[in-house]
Design a protein around this motif. Structure first.
Motif, PDB file in Angstrom:
ATOM      1  N   TYR A  14      40.985  51.629  42.551  1.00  0.00           N
ATOM      2  CA  TYR A  14      41.837  50.539  42.086  1.00  0.00           C
ATOM      3  C   TYR A  14      42.137  50.707  40.599  1.00  0.00           C
ATOM      4  O   TYR A  14      41.216  50.864  39.794  1.00  0.00           O
ATOM      5  CB  TYR A  14      41.147  49.195  42.312  1.00  0.00           C
ATOM      6  CG  TYR A  14      40.980  48.823  43.770  1.00  0.00           C
ATOM      7  CD1 TYR A  14      41.974  48.132  44.448  1.00  0.00           C
ATOM      8  CD2 TYR A  14      39.815  49.162  44.466  1.00  0.00           C
ATOM      9  CE1 TYR A  14      41.824  47.782  45.781  1.00  0.00           C
ATOM     10  CE2 TYR A  14      39.651  48.824  45.803  1.00  0.00           C
ATOM     11  CZ  TYR A  14      40.666  48.133  46.455  1.00  0.00           C
ATOM     12  OH  TYR A  14      40.515  47.798  47.775  1.00  0.00           O
ATOM     13  N   GLN A  20      48.473  48.578  40.451  1.00  0.00           N
ATOM     14  CA  GLN A  20      48.844  47.182  40.711  1.00  0.00           C
ATOM     15  C   GLN A  20      50.226  46.879  40.123  1.00  0.00           C
ATOM     16  O   GLN A  20      51.059  46.208  40.752  1.00  0.00           O
ATOM     17  CB  GLN A  20      47.795  46.238  40.112  1.00  0.00           C
ATOM     18  CG  GLN A  20      46.383  46.412  40.640  1.00  0.00           C
ATOM     19  CD  GLN A  20      46.143  45.786  42.003  1.00  0.00           C
ATOM     20  OE1 GLN A  20      47.081  45.550  42.755  1.00  0.00           O
ATOM     21  NE2 GLN A  20      44.887  45.532  42.336  1.00  0.00           N
ATOM     22  N   LEU A  44      37.226  46.997  42.093  1.00  0.00           N
ATOM     23  CA  LEU A  44      38.280  46.215  41.450  1.00  0.00           C
ATOM     24  C   LEU A  44      37.966  45.945  39.982  1.00  0.00           C
ATOM     25  O   LEU A  44      38.842  45.982  39.122  1.00  0.00           O
ATOM     26  CB  LEU A  44      38.459  44.875  42.173  1.00  0.00           C
ATOM     27  CG  LEU A  44      39.480  44.803  43.295  1.00  0.00           C
ATOM     28  CD1 LEU A  44      39.384  43.447  43.989  1.00  0.00           C
ATOM     29  CD2 LEU A  44      40.888  45.013  42.765  1.00  0.00           C
ATOM     30  N   GLY A  59      43.436  44.410  47.181  1.00  0.00           N
ATOM     31  CA  GLY A  59      42.013  44.123  47.033  1.00  0.00           C
ATOM     32  C   GLY A  59      41.687  42.663  46.872  1.00  0.00           C
ATOM     33  O   GLY A  59      40.514  42.293  46.821  1.00  0.00           O
TER      34      GLY A  59
END
Length: 245
Positions: free
Chosen positions: A15, A20, A150, A3
């Motif tokens: 997200y 991540q 995000l 992203g």
């Protein structure tokens, strides 16, 4: 990260900080990296906290000799480490509101420049061409459209505060913070909270005019602070062993 930058920016994707962190671990495994020193910033701080939480859990529960990513040190830079001292900008609060977030599609270079410029120190504002580059990077692969998704990490920080702040408090590896105090998102009250909750950790407070992006605003001071931290916790140059030259 997913992203951001030149990475893929799937629209409508969920997200999460956990994803991540898993992407980072997967990449390091593919590269056969087993030990790391982490230097992080902003969202990266939160991802680093999750990586640290996983490391501490595996360190405690895994059998001797088990293979897992080992963190040697952690150095953070301006980020919402403590939700109670993190104050998102008006534009960020707008994107966090599910009803108002669609309005961000109306944003343009000038609204971006006005909002983004607020997080830099008064004497370290980007030049006009730098703002153009920042805007182009945000727009790459229509990244501006995924920003509301995000930014959900802001809510994740509140939900997972005990786990992520707890990881820093229980850390078995050295923790350091390089902090720019002219940051409206993480104002000086943050440094006080950091010292209160993490008495064993260390902190470098940069000059008063350094804001949210210390590595961009004063890269040399950041390098000096970071290398100074590394030298204390893991010397970069080891003296020769007895009998060696």
């Amino acid at each position: 990260m997913l992203g951001l930058g030149f990475s893929d920016k799937p629209y409508g994707h969920n997200y999460t900080v956990s994803e991540q962190a898993s992407i980072v671990e997967r990449l390091l495994k593919m590269l056969a990296v087993e030990e790391v020193h982490i230097l992080s910033h902003d969202l990266g701080d939160t991802v680093a906290q999750e990586l640290l939480r996983r490391f501490l859990y595996r360190q405690k529960s895994s059998s001797k000799g088990a293979q897992y990513l080992k963190i040697k040190s952690l150095c953070l830079m301006n980020g919402g480490v403590f939700p109670e001292t993190n104050f998102p900008l008006g534009s960020q609060r707008l994107m966090l509101n599910p009803w108002l977030a669609p309005l961000t599609r109306l944003g343009n270079y000038y609204t971006f420049k006005n909002s983004f410029g607020k997080v830099f120190g008064p004497d370290t504002q980007p030049a006009s061409m730098d703002f153009v580059d920042f805007w182009a990077l945000l727009r790459w692969n229509e990244g501006n459209l995924v920003m509301p998704g995000l930014l959900q990490y802001v809510a994740e920080r509140r939900v997972n505060r005990a786990a992520w702040v707890g990881a820093l408090q229980k850390s078995t590896v050295p923790v350091h913070m390089i902090y720019g105090p002219a940051d409206p998102v993480n104002p000086p009250v943050f440094a006080d909270r950091y010292r209160e909750l993490l008495p064993k950790a260390t902190i470098t407070v940069l000059d008063n005019h350094i804001g949210h992006y210390p590595h961009w605003e004063d890269p040399m001071a950041v390098l000096m602070a970071y290398f100074g931290f590394l030298e204390k916790v893991s010397p970069l140059t080891q003296p020769p062993a007895k009998g060696e030259t």
